[in-house]
Every structure is written in C-alpha cells, then in structure tokens.
Design a protein around this motif. Structure first.
Motif, PDB file in Angstrom:
ATOM      1  N   THR A   1     -15.084   6.723  -3.254  1.00 47.34           N
ATOM      2  CA  THR A   1     -14.474   6.146  -2.051  1.00 47.34           C
ATOM      3  C   THR A   1     -14.194   7.231  -1.020  1.00 47.34           C
ATOM      4  O   THR A   1     -14.551   7.093   0.151  1.00 47.34           O
ATOM      5  CB  THR A   1     -13.169   5.405  -2.406  1.00 47.34           C
TER       6      THR A   1
ATOM      7  N   LYS B   1      -6.609   3.313   5.963  1.00 51.07           N
ATOM      8  CA  LYS B   1      -6.264   3.813   4.624  1.00 51.07           C
ATOM      9  C   LYS B   1      -5.966   2.656   3.673  1.00 51.07           C
ATOM     10  O   LYS B   1      -6.361   2.683   2.510  1.00 51.07           O
ATOM     11  CB  LYS B   1      -5.083   4.769   4.683  1.00 51.07           C
ATOM     12  N   MET B   2      -5.264   1.648   4.171  1.00 49.56           N
ATOM     13  CA  MET B   2      -4.953   0.480   3.349  1.00 49.56           C
ATOM     14  C   MET B   2      -6.237  -0.260   2.973  1.00 49.56           C
ATOM     15  O   MET B   2      -6.411  -0.669   1.829  1.00 49.56           O
ATOM     16  CB  MET B   2      -3.989  -0.457   4.071  1.00 49.56           C
TER      17      MET B   2
ATOM     18  N   GLU C   1       2.109   6.649  -6.811  1.00 48.00           N
ATOM     19  CA  GLU C   1       0.987   7.451  -7.274  1.00 48.00           C
ATOM     20  C   GLU C   1       1.210   8.939  -7.022  1.00 48.00           C
ATOM     21  O   GLU C   1       0.875   9.784  -7.840  1.00 48.00           O
ATOM     22  CB  GLU C   1      -0.264   6.979  -6.532  1.00 48.00           C
TER      23      GLU C   1
ATOM     24  N   ALA D   1     -11.015   0.459  -3.042  1.00 42.84           N
ATOM     25  CA  ALA D   1     -10.996   1.239  -4.287  1.00 42.84           C
ATOM     26  C   ALA D   1     -10.462   0.409  -5.447  1.00 42.84           C
ATOM     27  O   ALA D   1     -10.958   0.509  -6.567  1.00 42.84           O
ATOM     28  CB  ALA D   1     -10.167   2.506  -4.110  1.00 42.84           C
ATOM     29  N   LEU D   2      -9.457  -0.421  -5.181  1.00 43.01           N
ATOM     30  CA  LEU D   2      -8.923  -1.289  -6.232  1.00 43.01           C
ATOM     31  C   LEU D   2      -9.975  -2.283  -6.712  1.00 43.01           C
ATOM     32  O   LEU D   2     -10.111  -2.514  -7.918  1.00 43.01           O
ATOM     33  CB  LEU D   2      -7.692  -2.050  -5.733  1.00 43.01           C
TER      34      LEU D   2
ATOM     35  N   ASP E   1      -9.258   1.041   2.710  1.00 40.56           N
ATOM     36  CA  ASP E   1      -9.943   1.867   1.713  1.00 40.56           C
ATOM     37  C   ASP E   1      -9.285   1.747   0.344  1.00 40.56           C
ATOM     38  O   ASP E   1      -9.967   1.721  -0.681  1.00 40.56           O
ATOM     39  CB  ASP E   1      -9.956   3.336   2.151  1.00 40.56           C
ATOM     40  N   TRP E   2      -7.962   1.660   0.333  1.00 40.26           N
ATOM     41  CA  TRP E   2      -7.223   1.521  -0.922  1.00 40.26           C
ATOM     42  C   TRP E   2      -7.577   0.201  -1.597  1.00 40.26           C
ATOM     43  O   TRP E   2      -7.829   0.160  -2.794  1.00 40.26           O
ATOM     44  CB  TRP E   2      -5.727   1.622  -0.629  1.00 40.26           C
ATOM     45  N   HIS E   3      -7.626  -0.887  -0.831  1.00 37.37           N
ATOM     46  CA  HIS E   3      -8.000  -2.191  -1.391  1.00 37.37           C
ATOM     47  C   HIS E   3      -9.445  -2.160  -1.897  1.00 37.37           C
ATOM     48  O   HIS E   3      -9.749  -2.719  -2.957  1.00 37.37           O
ATOM     49  CB  HIS E   3      -7.823  -3.305  -0.347  1.00 37.37           C
TER      50      HIS E   3
ATOM     51  N   LYS F   1       1.204   4.089  -2.958  1.00 37.84           N
ATOM     52  CA  LYS F   1       0.888   5.495  -2.727  1.00 37.84           C
ATOM     53  C   LYS F   1       2.054   6.400  -3.118  1.00 37.84           C
ATOM     54  O   LYS F   1       1.861   7.470  -3.667  1.00 37.84           O
ATOM     55  CB  LYS F   1       0.504   5.741  -1.257  1.00 37.84           C
TER      56      LYS F   1
ATOM     57  N   PHE G   1       0.825  -1.200   0.000  1.00 41.58           N
ATOM     58  CA  PHE G   1       0.000   0.000   0.000  1.00 41.58           C
ATOM     59  C   PHE G   1       0.867   1.261   0.000  1.00 41.58           C
ATOM     60  O   PHE G   1       0.655   2.170  -0.786  1.00 41.58           O
ATOM     61  CB  PHE G   1      -0.945  -0.021   1.208  1.00 41.58           C
TER      62      PHE G   1
ATOM     63  N   ALA H   1     -12.193   6.966  -7.089  1.00 40.18           N
ATOM     64  CA  ALA H   1     -11.526   7.656  -5.976  1.00 40.18           C
ATOM     65  C   ALA H   1     -12.465   8.670  -5.319  1.00 40.18           C
ATOM     66  O   ALA H   1     -12.495   8.794  -4.091  1.00 40.18           O
ATOM     67  CB  ALA H   1     -10.253   8.343  -6.463  1.00 40.18           C
TER      68      ALA H   1
END
Length: 161
Positions: A84, A27-28, A8, A34-35, A30-32, A5, A1, A81
């Motif tokens: 999310t 945050k991780m 990115e 979003a993926l 939420d990132w997963h 970031k 993650f 994004a």
C-alpha cells in the motif's frame, strides 16, 4: 481511522505535521484499502530467511548521519502495508513467502528524525536479489543501490545491479 492509528502507533499525531483535511481523507482511504487487502490476504506469518535485519549509518552530502534499515517482512499485515505504501503489488508474493521460495525486505532511511520507505527487495531461495523497486516500481537510486550492495555482500547474496 485516527483512533486506530493511535492504537497502532503510540506517538501518532496529526498536530504539527501540516495535514490538511484532504490529506487526512486520503490517509483514511488508504487505511481502508489496506484493511480490505488484509482481509483478502488473511492473517499469516512465516519464518522468513535466516538473514538478520540490518542497520547502516552513512553520512549524507551535508555530513549528517542517515540511518538505513533493511527489515525482513514476515507477515501479511506488514506485506500489505508495504504494498500500500509503496504502490506496488508485493502483497501478491504472500504464497511464495509462506512456502519459503522468496523473502521480501523493506529498505527505509531515517534522516533528521524523518523515516521514509525507500525500496522493496525480493530475495529468492538461491540467495539472489531478484528485484528491488521503489515507489510505484521506480528503479533504485544510487544511494539505495549502494546500501543494497553492502547488505548483499554482508549476507553473501548475489546482487547484479
């Protein structure tokens, strides 16, 4: 993650921002999420409406400049994004954006170097702002409404607030 970031966003760091292990794990997560959402949405982009992004600078109550930005979202990655980050279903508008029957805009503010997503805006193909919603579908605040009204006037959009 963390590596993703950094790739990115070149300036991404966890140092000095008061992150806790829990907040980084959130945050991780939420990132997963979003993926996974992006995988379902696919990778698409569209032309959007012929309206330029816009920047407004206004003084706040402390006489400090706040920079407001309105940016048109033109691809599934940004749409995902936005949904999310703002905790609403804007990603479900993908097909309408691709067909050109609506455009989605993100209103952000930057105050003393801190950028914050404020409102997601939907404009239909008749030039009318259909809806504007903040985090978790909250109504717009007065300062946000003022910026949206100014932007609408500048671009001949119909905005009933």
């Amino acid at each position: 993650f963390l590596e993703a970031k950094r790739l990115e966003e070149n300036k991404f760091t966890v140092m000095g921002f008061g992150y806790t292990l829990k907040s980084l794990l959130d945050k991780m997560r939420d990132w997963h999420y979003a993926l996974r959402r992006l995988k379902v949405l696919g990778s698409f982009s569209w032309d959007g409406f012929p309206i330029d992004d816009h920047v407004f600078e206004k003084l706040n109550e402390h006489k400090k400049v706040i920079t407001w930005r309105i940016h048109q979202i033109k691809n599934t990655k940004e749409l995902s994004a936005e949904g999310t980050a703002m905790h609403h279903c804007v990603f479900s508008y993908k097909d309408r954006c691709i067909k050109g029957t609506c455009s989605i805009w993100s209103l952000t503010s930057e105050d003393m170097g801190v950028s914050k997503r404020r409102v997601t805006i939907e404009v239909n193909d008749y030039g009318r702002i259909i809806q504007a919603r903040g985090f978790a579908n909250r109504s717009v605040k007065s300062d946000e409404r003022f910026i949206i009204s100014e932007w609408a006037k500048k671009n001949n959009l119909d905005y009933v607030n």
